[in-house]
Scaffold this active site. Structure first.
Site, PDB file in Angstrom:
ATOM      1  N   ILE A   9       0.839  -1.207   0.000  1.00 58.45           N
ATOM      2  CA  ILE A   9       0.000   0.000   0.000  1.00 58.45           C
ATOM      3  C   ILE A   9       0.873   1.256   0.000  1.00 58.45           C
ATOM      4  O   ILE A   9       0.599   2.227  -0.710  1.00 58.45           O
ATOM      5  CB  ILE A   9      -0.948  -0.024   1.226  1.00 58.45           C
ATOM      6  N   ASP A  53      13.315   2.716  11.455  1.00 54.84           N
ATOM      7  CA  ASP A  53      12.332   1.906  12.170  1.00 54.84           C
ATOM      8  C   ASP A  53      11.405   2.893  12.876  1.00 54.84           C
ATOM      9  O   ASP A  53      11.856   3.691  13.712  1.00 54.84           O
ATOM     10  CB  ASP A  53      13.082   1.021  13.190  1.00 54.84           C
ATOM     11  N   ASN A 101       2.297   4.939   7.474  1.00 60.87           N
ATOM     12  CA  ASN A 101       1.623   3.778   6.885  1.00 60.87           C
ATOM     13  C   ASN A 101       2.192   2.436   7.346  1.00 60.87           C
ATOM     14  O   ASN A 101       1.507   1.415   7.243  1.00 60.87           O
ATOM     15  CB  ASN A 101       1.729   3.919   5.347  1.00 60.87           C
ATOM     16  N   TYR A 112      -3.897  -6.328  16.611  1.00 63.04           N
ATOM     17  CA  TYR A 112      -3.998  -5.545  15.366  1.00 63.04           C
ATOM     18  C   TYR A 112      -5.261  -4.680  15.399  1.00 63.04           C
ATOM     19  O   TYR A 112      -5.215  -3.482  15.136  1.00 63.04           O
ATOM     20  CB  TYR A 112      -4.031  -6.497  14.168  1.00 63.04           C
ATOM     21  N   LYS A 158      -5.373  -0.551  15.431  1.00 59.33           N
ATOM     22  CA  LYS A 158      -5.968   0.249  14.354  1.00 59.33           C
ATOM     23  C   LYS A 158      -7.106   1.136  14.874  1.00 59.33           C
ATOM     24  O   LYS A 158      -7.297   2.254  14.386  1.00 59.33           O
ATOM     25  CB  LYS A 158      -6.436  -0.664  13.221  1.00 59.33           C
TER      26      LYS A 158
END
Ligand code: NDP
Length: 258
Positions: free
Chosen positions: A23, A69, A96, A163, A167
């Site tokens: 992406i 990083d 991102n 995760y 998010k």
């Protein structure tokens, strides 16, 4: 000037973390096609360098690769310094970089949980904060964070509690920063993609076996492609979105509608 011309990004300077592939690469390519110079920021410097060369050679803007990083503040600060030394300013930041781990909540170790939060949420905080501190001085800038439909829904059948939590955190972090910076010319938005066919999905043995199940649940019956996120990225980067801040753009083919 027509809308297509006003959407161009000529002369702007952007960076994309996790920009070497997937992406991030699609976003970096899109903003470059719209005229922005771009810094490809990634852990994988070889792949980042390949992507930067590809963009510079085929599109003609200036593109550089930077190894950083996003979880290490000193590396993020050094990345910003390199961008300022090279280009003299920073207009657009795409935060991102992200990873996914599919481990049941009852078995996940603290170390595994922290790693996902560290890259996906703290990494977005550190990169957007560093970008904002340049943009606030300039009085203008646009920050775009990659969240996920997983910030809105619990994906099944794979277990991915860290995760999903990371998010959801990115979406609220985005809104919080947008409010703090609203009157100072710095906008902060997020993009929440649905399942997109990138290495993160296609190359992970535990995920690629689930693609048929996801497609059966998907209203459009397929994964999205990275290029289907390019137009929203260009819109959010540019000045036609000056009234757009604190928003999360779900691009998931209606996956999260039910
Ligand atoms: P990829 O795995 O294809 O690309 C992610 C890139 O981020 C890799 O180049 C990776 O480098 C880099 N990266 C990982 N950790 C770090 C770090 N600590 N610092 C700097 N760079 C790092 O993933 P996608 O393109 O699929 O995902 C990009 C973003 O989109 C992620 O935030 C992801 O959560 C999100 N997303 C993806 C979806 C999908 O279905 N693909 C759906 C919704 C959201 P390396 O390879 O060296 O580790």
């Amino acid at each position: 000037m027509g809308i297509m011309e006003r959407m161009r990004l000529d002369g702007k300077v952007s960076f994309v973390t996790g920009g070497a592939r997937g992406i991030g690469k699609a976003i970096a390519t899109a903003v470059a096609e719209a005229g922005s110079h771009v810094a490809i920021v990634d852990m994988d410097i070889d792949e980042a360098t390949k992507t930067a060369h590809e963009i510079a050679d085929t599109i003609g803007v200036k593109a550089i690769a930077i190894q950083a990083d996003v979880t290490v503040k000193e590396e993020v600060d050094a990345m910003i310094s390199t961008i300022l030394d090279t280009f003299g300013k920073l207009d657009v930041a795409f935060c991102n970089a992200g990873i996914c781990m599919n481990i049941p909540a009852s078995e996940m170790t603290a170390e595994q949980f922290r790693k996902v939060i560290d890259i996906n949420l703290t990494g977005v905080f550190l990169t957007s904060q560093a970008a904002a501190n340049v943009m606030l001085k300039q009085g203008k800038g646009s920050i775009i964070n990659t969240a996920s439909m997983s910030g809105h829904i619990v994906n099944v059948p794979q277990p991915q509690c860290a995760y999903n939590a990371s998010k959801a955190g990115v979406i609220q972090l985005t809104k919080s920063m947008a409010i703090e910076f609203a009157k100072k010319g710095v906008r902060v938005n997020s993009i929440s993609p649905g399942y997109i066919g990138t290495d993160l999905v296609l190359e992970a043995p535990h995920l690629k076996v689930l693609i048929d199940q996801w497609n059966a649940m998907a209203p459009l019956g397929r994964l999205g492609r990275p290029d289907e996120l390019q137009a929203i990225a260009v819109y959010l980067a540019g000045d036609t979105s000056d009234f757009t801040t604190g928003s999360d753009f779900v691009i998931d083919g209606a996956f999260s509608c039910f």
